[in-house]
Structure formats: structure tokens, C-alpha cells
Design a protein around this motif. Structure first.
Motif, PDB file in Angstrom:
ATOM      1  N   GLN A  99     -79.310   0.136 -16.469  1.00 47.53           N
ATOM      2  CA  GLN A  99     -78.089   0.715 -17.029  1.00 47.53           C
ATOM      3  C   GLN A  99     -78.246   1.015 -18.513  1.00 47.53           C
ATOM      4  O   GLN A  99     -77.840   2.079 -18.987  1.00 47.53           O
ATOM      5  CB  GLN A  99     -76.891  -0.210 -16.792  1.00 47.53           C
ATOM      6  N   LEU A 138     -80.709   4.058 -18.918  1.00 53.45           N
ATOM      7  CA  LEU A 138     -80.061   5.321 -18.552  1.00 53.45           C
ATOM      8  C   LEU A 138     -79.039   5.744 -19.604  1.00 53.45           C
ATOM      9  O   LEU A 138     -78.975   6.911 -19.981  1.00 53.45           O
ATOM     10  CB  LEU A 138     -79.406   5.193 -17.176  1.00 53.45           C
ATOM     11  N   SER A 139     -78.271   4.792 -20.097  1.00 52.87           N
ATOM     12  CA  SER A 139     -77.274   5.093 -21.121  1.00 52.87           C
ATOM     13  C   SER A 139     -77.930   5.615 -22.398  1.00 52.87           C
ATOM     14  O   SER A 139     -77.472   6.586 -22.998  1.00 52.87           O
ATOM     15  CB  SER A 139     -76.455   3.844 -21.407  1.00 52.87           C
ATOM     16  N   ASN A 183     -80.701   7.150 -22.639  1.00 47.86           N
ATOM     17  CA  ASN A 183     -81.459   8.378 -22.400  1.00 47.86           C
ATOM     18  C   ASN A 183     -80.643   9.444 -21.682  1.00 47.86           C
ATOM     19  O   ASN A 183     -81.186  10.252 -20.920  1.00 47.86           O
ATOM     20  CB  ASN A 183     -82.720   8.041 -21.592  1.00 47.86           C
ATOM     21  N   ASN A 184     -79.340   9.463 -21.932  1.00 47.57           N
ATOM     22  CA  ASN A 184     -78.447  10.477 -21.360  1.00 47.57           C
ATOM     23  C   ASN A 184     -78.585  10.601 -19.845  1.00 47.57           C
ATOM     24  O   ASN A 184     -78.551  11.688 -19.288  1.00 47.57           O
ATOM     25  CB  ASN A 184     -78.668  11.833 -22.026  1.00 47.57           C
ATOM     26  N   TYR A 185     -78.787   9.458 -19.191  1.00 47.86           N
ATOM     27  CA  TYR A 185     -78.853   9.363 -17.731  1.00 47.86           C
ATOM     28  C   TYR A 185     -79.953  10.231 -17.115  1.00 47.86           C
ATOM     29  O   TYR A 185     -79.801  10.746 -16.022  1.00 47.86           O
ATOM     30  CB  TYR A 185     -77.472   9.633 -17.117  1.00 47.86           C
ATOM     31  N   GLN A 186     -81.062  10.341 -17.814  1.00 47.76           N
ATOM     32  CA  GLN A 186     -82.233  11.047 -17.301  1.00 47.76           C
ATOM     33  C   GLN A 186     -83.166  10.014 -16.662  1.00 47.76           C
ATOM     34  O   GLN A 186     -83.862   9.277 -17.353  1.00 47.76           O
ATOM     35  CB  GLN A 186     -82.931  11.811 -18.415  1.00 47.76           C
ATOM     36  N   GLU A 187     -83.162   9.987 -15.342  1.00 49.05           N
ATOM     37  CA  GLU A 187     -83.911   8.984 -14.590  1.00 49.05           C
ATOM     38  C   GLU A 187     -85.405   8.998 -14.919  1.00 49.05           C
ATOM     39  O   GLU A 187     -86.039   7.947 -14.969  1.00 49.05           O
ATOM     40  CB  GLU A 187     -83.715   9.217 -13.089  1.00 49.05           C
ATOM     41  N   CYS A 243     -86.694   6.527 -17.417  1.00 45.36           N
ATOM     42  CA  CYS A 243     -86.504   5.097 -17.135  1.00 45.36           C
ATOM     43  C   CYS A 243     -87.334   4.627 -15.941  1.00 45.36           C
ATOM     44  O   CYS A 243     -87.019   3.611 -15.321  1.00 45.36           O
ATOM     45  CB  CYS A 243     -85.021   4.828 -16.873  1.00 45.36           C
TER      46      CYS A 243
END
Length: 76
Positions: free
Chosen positions: A17, A20-21, A23-27, A30
């Protein structure tokens, strides 16, 4: 799992979490923490509630490598 025992994979879920937070929710940014979670779930899936959405058969690192090679091949 008893209530007295903590979920063994919860720290990994929290790291996912946070990553992702950050990195602008770019999987794809991560994959290392996703893979760490998968490895934890391979061991603890029967006892960890955090593992319910993790695909134990899928390596996140291999997916990232494949994505990079696809992007590289598209450039040329």
C-alpha cells in the motif's frame, strides 16, 4: 488463525500500500514488494487473511521483466 496471533503477511500488505501510494498506483514500480508478499503467502496462505487476492502461481518479477522487454521491442 487465532485472534491472539498476528497475521504474518500483514507487514508486506502494508508495504504494498505504501509503495503504490508513493508511486501513483503504478504496479510496475512495486514488483519487488509484490513478490515479497507472494513469497510470504506461499508459506502462510492458509493462515493469512492478507493473501486472499494474491496469485501464488504468478511471479511479479517475471511480469516486470516481460513488460520491460515488450516496451524495449516496441521502440525499435
Amino acid at each position: 488463525m487465532s485472534k491472539a496471533r498476528k497475521d504474518p503477511c500483514k507487514p508486506y500488505a502494508c508495504r504494498i500500500q505504501a509503495c503504490l501510494s508513493e508511486n501513483n498506483y503504478q504496479e510496475d514500480r512495486c514488483v519487488e514488494v509484490l513478490e515479497q508478499m507472494r513469497i510470504c503467502c506461499l508459506k502462510w496462505h492458509a493462515e493469512s487473511l492478507c493473501c486472499s487476492g494474491i496469485d501464488l502461481e504468478r511471479s511479479y518479477l517475471k511480469k516486470a521483466d516481460n513488460d520491460k522487454s515488450t516496451v524495449t521491442s516496441k521502440r525499435f
